[in-house]
Design an enzyme around this catalytic site. Structure first.
Site, PDB file in Angstrom:
ATOM      1  CD  GLN A 151      -1.801 -16.006  14.394  1.00  0.00           C
ATOM      2  OE1 GLN A 151      -0.482 -15.524  14.268  1.00  0.00           O
ATOM      3  NE2 GLN A 151      -2.062 -16.773  13.191  1.00  0.00           N
ATOM      4  CG  ASP A 191       3.348 -10.518   9.142  1.00  0.00           C
ATOM      5  OD1 ASP A 191       2.345 -11.063  10.130  1.00  0.00           O
ATOM      6  OD2 ASP A 191       2.805 -10.323   8.304  1.00  0.00           O
ATOM      7  CD  GLU A 226      -5.739   3.877  43.606  1.00  0.00           C
ATOM      8  OE1 GLU A 226      -6.391   3.302  44.568  1.00  0.00           O
ATOM      9  OE2 GLU A 226      -4.608   3.810  43.760  1.00  0.00           O
ATOM     10  CB  SER A 278      -1.094   0.199   1.541  1.00  0.00           C
ATOM     11  OG  SER A 278      -1.364  -1.237   1.665  1.00  0.00           O
ATOM     12  CD  GLU A 326       2.158 -16.765   7.419  1.00  0.00           C
ATOM     13  OE1 GLU A 326       0.954 -17.741   7.015  1.00  0.00           O
ATOM     14  OE2 GLU A 326       1.617 -15.672   8.323  1.00  0.00           O
TER      15      GLU A 326
END
Ligand code: ATP
Ligand code: MG
Length: 758
Positions: free
Chosen positions: A292, A157, A623, A112, A256
């Site tokens: 994932q 990734d 707090e 992209s 992978e």
């Protein structure tokens, strides 16, 4: 104002979707509106740009409300073949010019961003052609001679140079650790071996960090193929030895894109078959796949993406036609800018090196912390320590906690024990913090005694806030002498640092204290000096964000304002970061206190908002932000004044913030810091004057500070560091949370240059 006066910016998400993209879109839209620009969302990535029409839509402030907690991208993404052609890009240019858009923020992967750069380079030529064809007027073309672009990396990734983290990678790690933790428990019940395949074609980041975070037994990644051809034997030997040492489960994580030295793919199924044959036991494969990518973004992905989006707008607001296209990323915990195409080329170089089997270069290009993580993992997975090398100094090192419980404490102990044993040391576990040191409640920890601790919340050794004084010091000195302790490793928070400093200061009175002492920051409050982040804070932030998501969902039907109280003691880190990650409209910090006139202003904002149709309000209060204007007080005040317009509920989140299994980030950093602490103790032991220090992450690097400097670095009265880097993010949170600015309204415009991992 005429069309030509207003700067117009387009935003698109492209390529694979990634959790966190929505937070970036929200930040871009609101920051652009805040700067007086018009902002357009281009739906479905480049496809929408080519199609034009209602795929390019002007965005309003409220159009991006309530999207931050959603996974994926609400403006859609696509892969678009037409945009790869010049004809497609010509059409895209025409469609942008119809709205006079000449600035683009592209959120996507390397593809992209390459497409965006090509488009930018062609722009003048495309314009000339459009003018020639009569599709764009000369005047319009003259007003937009150049396309200005900024890229953000959206990819789970984590495979891009120019940023330490890509949008979505942290969330993907969350999904992986959750899945592996779950599988480990079933694997342990059946004494099974699991092969788990995670995403990453050319990048082993998810596999490596996933393995480090879950305490997996073996990992196969593209950058570091097994270094010998008989790796099958070595792997099986290791797993077998693990079983003999008492492990009930074996987990192998395979990226992978894993391959061997010759470049042959190593598939998860291949590994399974091999293990089943050689080990003679049941082995199963789980391919995590798209799980994932999915689900709600982690706190980190929301805050980082928000800061990136904000910085991208800042960049484009000041861009000129000859500005170089930049990639905005995060490096060393700071928002950074780098030349876009240089980053793309560097990222591709890793893939090229892997393809050319030049693995040394591949891992070198990934950078130092990747290698550091790989080396640590190789030691941690070993079943039993290495045999002692001759001449190696064998020490007795004690590990203890101090302060409140922080998720990640166990992870740090596990790493310390195993890395220490690996160096030949004896590792002693002290029970219940300094009380255990006073009482001599100590036992030796062996390799398997910390099995499974990587993913365990809480503190198995126990912790307490006890800061020893008076006669305690004699008792501690006696224990140190009796146990022959040669180094002290304190994993904890504020009281641990105080205690360490006390021992250090008393070295002249108690010779026994003259041993190296190191503190590792572990506190959900993130209130410790010498470290921008402490272990446990990321988990707490994720706990807060998850609960607030649910609280928000509970309010869909009514007009309701929530006042949520979060922990942090006198440090506003959790409050501010959770407000950035949830889009709260107001955050009350102890650093700033609360004034009555603040409350009046906030109330009138709320009334305005609800009158204009707003349905949900969210205020986050630390707090201890104010002793008087408590959460209850603020809720009652708003409730009373809100009358029929809205109702108010308070939610005090309490101890759930400290609980739960540590987040991947906390596990990874706990491991990384613990490794360095063991190195420190090893190097310092036996010196005549021993060092006392605290470790931390500063601008992305591991740094040590001397205990000597502790008083100088802290604001003792408020129990927090004098310098808190995240304070500069306050104005950004303010800009993005407030309702649409009305004309004439001015406010300070913060700079996003020095922002950080959030
Ligand atoms: P990821 O790989 O992380 O999913 P990516 O952005 O690399 O994300 P790609 O499919 O490579 O994904 O690219 C997304 C889109 O960007 C393509 O479908 C195409 O429209 C555009 N694009 C990619 N490369 C080019 C190029 N060289 N020239 C023009 N357009 C391109
Ligand atoms: Mg790609």
């Amino acid at each position: 104002m005429t069309a030509s006066d207003t700067t117009r910016l387009g935003i698109l998400t492209s390529g694979g979707d990634a959790p966190g993209m929505n937070a970036a879109v929200r930040a871009v839209v609101r920051a652009a509106l805040d700067q007086g620009m018009d902002v357009y969302a281009i739906y479905e990535g480049y496809q929408g740009m080519v199609d034009g029409g209602d795929r390019i839509r002007k965005m309003s402030w409220n159009a991006v409300g309530g999207i931050m907690q959603r996974g994926g991208t609400v403006i859609g993404t696509a892969r678009c073949a037409t945009f790869r052609t010049r004809a497609g890009r010509l059409q895209a240019a025409r469609n942008l010019l119809q709205h006079e858009i000449d600035r683009l923020i592209v959120i996507g992967g390397d593809g992209s961003l390459t497409g965006a750069d090509l488009f930018r380079r062609e722009w003048p030529g495309l314009l000339a052609e459009l003018v020639e064809r009569g599709e764009v007027s000369q005047a319009v073309a003259a007003r937009h001679p150049q396309l200005m672009i900024v890229g953000l990396v959206g990819s789970i990734d984590n495979d891009m140079a120019g940023t330490d983290m890509t949008i979505g990678a942290d969330t993907a790690l969350h999904r992986i650790t959750q899945a592996v933790d779950a599988i480990s428990s079933t694997a342990a019940s059946h004494q099974r071996t699991f092969v788990i395949e995670v995403m990453g074609r050319n990048c082993g980041y998810l596999a490596l960090m996933g393995a480090l975070a879950t305490g997996a037994d073996w990992v196969l990644i593209p950058e570091c193929p097994p270094d010998t051809d008989d790796w099958h034997d070595r792997m099986c030997q290791m797993l077998r030895a693990g079983r003999q040492a008492g492990r009930r489960d074996s987990i192998v994580i395979v990226a992978e894109g894993a391959r061997d030295r010759q470049g042959n793919p190593i598939s998860s199924e291949y590994v399974r078959q091999m293990l089943e044959e050689r080990l003679g036991e049941d082995a199963r494969v789980t391919i995590l796949g798209h799980v994932q990518r999915g689900g709600a973004p982690s706190a980190f992905d929301r805050t980082m993406s928000t800061l990136l989006g904000y910085a991208a707008v800042e960049e484009l607001a000041s861009a000129t036609p000859d500005s170089e296209p930049l990639l905005i990323g995060m490096r060393n915990n700071r928002i950074t800018r780098a030349p876009l195409m240089r980053c793309v080329e560097q990222s591709r170089a890793v893939a090229d090196a892997i393809a050319a089997h030049d693995y040394d270069r591949a891992i070198e290009l990934r950078g130092g912390s990747f290698r550091e993580a790989y080396e640590a993992l190789r030691t941690l997975v070993r079943t039993l320590p290495r045999p002692y090398g001759a001449g190696q100094q064998q020490l007795r090192l004690a590990v203890l906690h101090a302060g409140g419980p922080a998720p990640g404490m166990n992870t740090a102990v596990r790493a310390a024990v195993r890395l220490g044993l690996d160096r030949g040391h004896t590792m002693l576990g002290v029970q219940n913090g300094f009380q255990g040191l006073i009482d001599g409640d100590i036992r030796a920890l062996d390799w398997m005694s910390v099995s499974g601790w990587a993913s365990m919340g809480g503190a198995e050794l126990g912790t307490s806030r006890k800061v020893p004084g008076g006669s305690d010091l004699y008792a501690i000195a006696r224990t140190i002498e009796a146990q022959h302790i040669q180094g002290l490793f304190i994993i904890g928070g504020w009281s641990g640092y105080q205690a360490a400093h006390r021992l250090y200061r008393e070295r002249d009175n108690f010779p026994a204290f003259n041993i190296p002492i190191i503190c590792l920051p572990a506190s959900i409050n993130n209130n410790l000096p010498g470290s921008e982040l402490s272990i446990g804070a990321d988990t707490a932030l994720n706990n807060i964000v998850e609960v607030i998501d649910k609280i928000k969902q509970s309010a869909v039907a009514t007009r309701r304002c929530f006042v949520v109280e979060v922990m942090g003691r006198m440090c506003g880190y959790l409050a501010l970061m959770s407000s950035l990650a949830t889009g709260a409209e107001r955050v009350y910090l102890p650093e700033e206190g609360i004034m009555l006139r603040d409350l009046e202003a906030d109330l009138s904002h709320l009334v305005d908002g609800f009158q204009q149709g707003k349905r949900l309000g969210l205020m986050i209060r630390n707090e201890q932000a104010s002793a008087v204007y408590t959460t209850e007080f603020i809720s009652a005040l708003f409730e009373e004044e809100g009358k029929d317009l809205f109702e108010v509920r308070q939610a005090i989140l309490g101890h759930l913030q400290q609980g739960g299994d540590p987040s991947p980030f906390d596990r990874i950093q706990a491991t990384r810091l613990a490794a360095r602490c063991v190195d420190f103790l090893t190097a310092e032991a036996g010196k005549t004057s021993s060092a006392g220090a605290f470790i931390g992450l500063q601008a992305g690097h591991v740094k040590f500070s001397s205990l000597e400097d502790l008083p100088r670095m802290v604001d003792e009265a408020h129990q927090r560091p004098k310098e808190q880097w995240w304070m500069e993010l306050r104005p950004i949170a303010r800009v993005l949370a407030q309702p649409a600015p009305r004309s004439g309204q001015e406010h300070d415009r913060p700079q996003a240059t020095e922002n950080a991992r959030t």
